[in-house]
Design an enzyme around this catalytic site. Structure first.
Site, mmCIF file in Angstrom:
data_model
loop_
_atom_site.group_PDB
_atom_site.id
_atom_site.type_symbol
_atom_site.label_atom_id
_atom_site.label_comp_id
_atom_site.label_asym_id
_atom_site.label_seq_id
_atom_site.Cartn_x
_atom_site.Cartn_y
_atom_site.Cartn_z
ATOM 1 N N GLU A 100 0.845 -1.198 0.000
ATOM 2 C CA GLU A 100 0.000 0.000 0.000
ATOM 3 C C GLU A 100 0.879 1.247 0.000
ATOM 4 O O GLU A 100 1.989 1.224 0.528
ATOM 5 C CB GLU A 100 -0.905 0.011 1.231
ATOM 6 N N CYS A 113 3.489 8.578 1.351
ATOM 7 C CA CYS A 113 4.082 7.577 2.253
ATOM 8 C C CYS A 113 4.240 6.291 1.450
ATOM 9 O O CYS A 113 3.256 5.714 0.993
ATOM 10 C CB CYS A 113 3.157 7.358 3.451
ATOM 11 N N CYS A 120 6.959 -7.160 6.546
ATOM 12 C CA CYS A 120 8.093 -6.513 7.195
ATOM 13 C C CYS A 120 9.005 -7.533 7.875
ATOM 14 O O CYS A 120 8.544 -8.546 8.394
ATOM 15 C CB CYS A 120 7.613 -5.513 8.258
ATOM 16 N N CYS A 124 7.059 -5.028 15.131
ATOM 17 C CA CYS A 124 6.692 -4.055 16.164
ATOM 18 C C CYS A 124 5.242 -4.326 16.586
ATOM 19 O O CYS A 124 4.357 -4.443 15.730
ATOM 20 C CB CYS A 124 6.853 -2.636 15.633
ATOM 21 N N CYS A 127 2.107 -2.204 15.419
ATOM 22 C CA CYS A 127 2.000 -1.919 13.988
ATOM 23 C C CYS A 127 1.299 -3.049 13.223
ATOM 24 O O CYS A 127 1.666 -4.224 13.371
ATOM 25 C CB CYS A 127 3.409 -1.731 13.416
ATOM 26 N N GLU A 176 10.838 -2.234 6.703
ATOM 27 C CA GLU A 176 11.983 -1.540 7.300
ATOM 28 C C GLU A 176 12.941 -1.179 6.174
ATOM 29 O O GLU A 176 13.661 -2.054 5.642
ATOM 30 C CB GLU A 176 12.660 -2.413 8.340
ATOM 31 N N SER A 229 11.697 5.362 14.753
ATOM 32 C CA SER A 229 10.527 4.774 15.421
ATOM 33 C C SER A 229 10.921 4.480 16.847
ATOM 34 O O SER A 229 11.416 3.401 17.151
ATOM 35 C CB SER A 229 10.183 3.460 14.717
ATOM 36 N N LEU A 230 10.745 5.417 17.746
ATOM 37 C CA LEU A 230 11.288 5.279 19.108
ATOM 38 C C LEU A 230 10.270 4.600 20.039
ATOM 39 O O LEU A 230 10.497 3.477 20.508
ATOM 40 C CB LEU A 230 11.680 6.657 19.665
ATOM 41 N N HIS A 231 9.182 5.279 20.386
ATOM 42 C CA HIS A 231 8.001 4.701 21.032
ATOM 43 C C HIS A 231 8.172 4.251 22.487
ATOM 44 O O HIS A 231 7.203 3.851 23.126
ATOM 45 C CB HIS A 231 7.462 3.509 20.229
ATOM 46 N N ASN A 306 -3.385 4.328 16.188
ATOM 47 C CA ASN A 306 -4.487 4.058 15.257
ATOM 48 C C ASN A 306 -4.846 2.582 15.335
ATOM 49 O O ASN A 306 -4.057 1.745 14.903
ATOM 50 C CB ASN A 306 -4.058 4.430 13.839
ATOM 51 N N CYS A 349 -1.209 5.939 10.147
ATOM 52 C CA CYS A 349 0.075 5.343 10.533
ATOM 53 C C CYS A 349 -0.124 4.019 11.255
ATOM 54 O O CYS A 349 -0.939 3.901 12.168
ATOM 55 C CB CYS A 349 0.817 6.285 11.460
#
Ligand code: SF4
Length: 373
Positions: A100, A113, A120, A124, A127, A176, A229-231, A306, A349
């Site tokens: 996508e 984007c 992937c 994560c 995600c 990634e 991508s810290l989080h 999200n 996201c």
């Protein structure tokens, strides 16, 4: 809009080839080197897919070229438009795999984007893509193809210098990018080439979950903006949310950011922080984030989570997000709260996913990055 891919017709795809590879193709045809510049113009400035329409090339040469090469686009399986103007395309490649990509229009810019892998390499836990195991890396043609297709859909050919609807590119889609570096690098060099698509490196942001050894190389070779991508602000929690942290823990990751080539107050590194209710959204974590970012030219993007089907998290409530943002802002780091866009079409996201699944274990062997977990 061309929806056939030359590969399906046994032709050599010209999109995604570097100038050197195009030259090799011309040489193999016995054609002059200046053809490279002509073709580059037709493909990346004019957006032409029909070789017959490339009128600065002689008829004879066009006929010979069309016998062995083609200029294609990914096929569009689904095109969705959100009430907020966001557009999402589900794209299919010659082998049937799908990804996508999403266009997000804003007052002062239009961001595309794009994806770099089918599925992937990483998992994560917040995600949606992370629930889709890696099928394969995208080729340079398939990465550039997303930009070309969006330009087609936005009617942006010839490549405009002003009033563009596609002004920025973020590699924040599926995959990634630093685990598919060579193809991503080739694709971005094509996108940044000023004789074609001509997007400045300052308008391109590569987001990584923290592949430390590749961060420096990316900065030195491509010079694009960096997003992390810290989080989480502790290794214990980040090991759960972003499992690659077990291989490259916070201290190593932040060191790589401190020395990222080209980062400055004018070109700050973006730290993405998804706001998960009761997981990583406390004021103490906001203060710890500020402490960790010391010495890094940084800005923080707070992303209200999200949701996606069977997701194990909830979005933080507005008050918690505001308090978190205020603490980080007060310390001198801009920390805007990202407005979820395209939620009604699952384009926000962390919501991207395709139905593509891995077929056979063996087909994947070579695709896995050497040091992938
Ligand atoms: S956040 Fe990025 S690296 Fe992590 S699973 Fe999702 S797409 Fe992959």
């Amino acid at each position: 809009m061309a929806s056939v891919t030359p590969a399906t017709e046994g032709l050599r795809e010209l999109v995604g080839l570097s100038r050197e590879e195009l030259l090799a193709e011309m040489t193999a045809m016995g054609a002059e080197a200046f053809r490279v510049r002509q073709l580059w113009h037709w493909i990346y400035n004019r957006g032409v897919t029909d070789i017959g329409a490339m009128t600065t090339l002689s008829k004879t040469f066009r006929a010979a070229l069309a016998e062995r090469c083609g200029v294609g686009r990914p096929a569009v399986t689904r095109a969705l438009a959100s009430v907020d103007g966001t557009r999402k395309w589900l794209l299919r490649f010659a082998d049937g795999q799908e990804v996508e990509c999403v266009h997000i229009p804003e007052e002062d810019r239009g961001t595309l984007c794009i994806s770099s892998q089918v599925g992937c390499t990483l998992t994560c836990s917040f995600c949606h893509t992370g629930t889709q195991r890696l099928v394969r890396n995208l080729t340079a043609a398939e990465i550039v193809g997303q930009v070309m297709l969006a330009r087609d859909a936005l009617g942006e050919w010839p490549s405009p210098q002003d009033d563009r609807q596609l002004t920025n590119i973020v590699l924040m889609g599926m995959g990634e990018p630093l685990y598919n570096y060579d193809n991503v690098a080739q694709a971005l060099r094509i996108v940044m080439d000023h004789e074609g698509l001509s997007l400045s490196r300052r308008k391109i942001t590569l987001s990584t979950s923290g592949i430390v050894p590749m961060i420096r190389r990316c900065g030195a070779e491509l010079g694009v903006n960096l997003a992390i991508s810290l989080h989480a602000v502790t290794d214990e929690l980040r090991d759960v949310l972003v499992p690659i942290n077990r291989k490259y823990p916070l201290a190593e990751l932040l060191d790589a950011c401190r020395t990222y080539p080209g980062a400055s107050n004018a070109r700050r590194i973006t730290f993405e922080y998804v706001m998960l209710k009761g997981v990583n959204d406390s004021p103490a974590e906001a203060r710890e984030l500020v402490r960790l970012l010391a010495g890094i030219p940084a800005k923080v993007n707070l992303i209200p989570f999200n949701p996606w089907p069977s997701a194990p998290y909830e979005r933080s409530n507005a008050a918690a997000i505001k308090e978190f943002s205020d603490i980080v802002n007060a310390a001198g780091y801009s920390s805007p709260v990202r407005t979820p866009r395209g939620e009604d079409i699952m384009a926000a996201c962390g919501q991207l996913k395709s139905a593509s699944v891995r077929h056979r274990r063996s087909a994947l062997g070579a695709e896995q990055a050497p040091d992938a977990p």
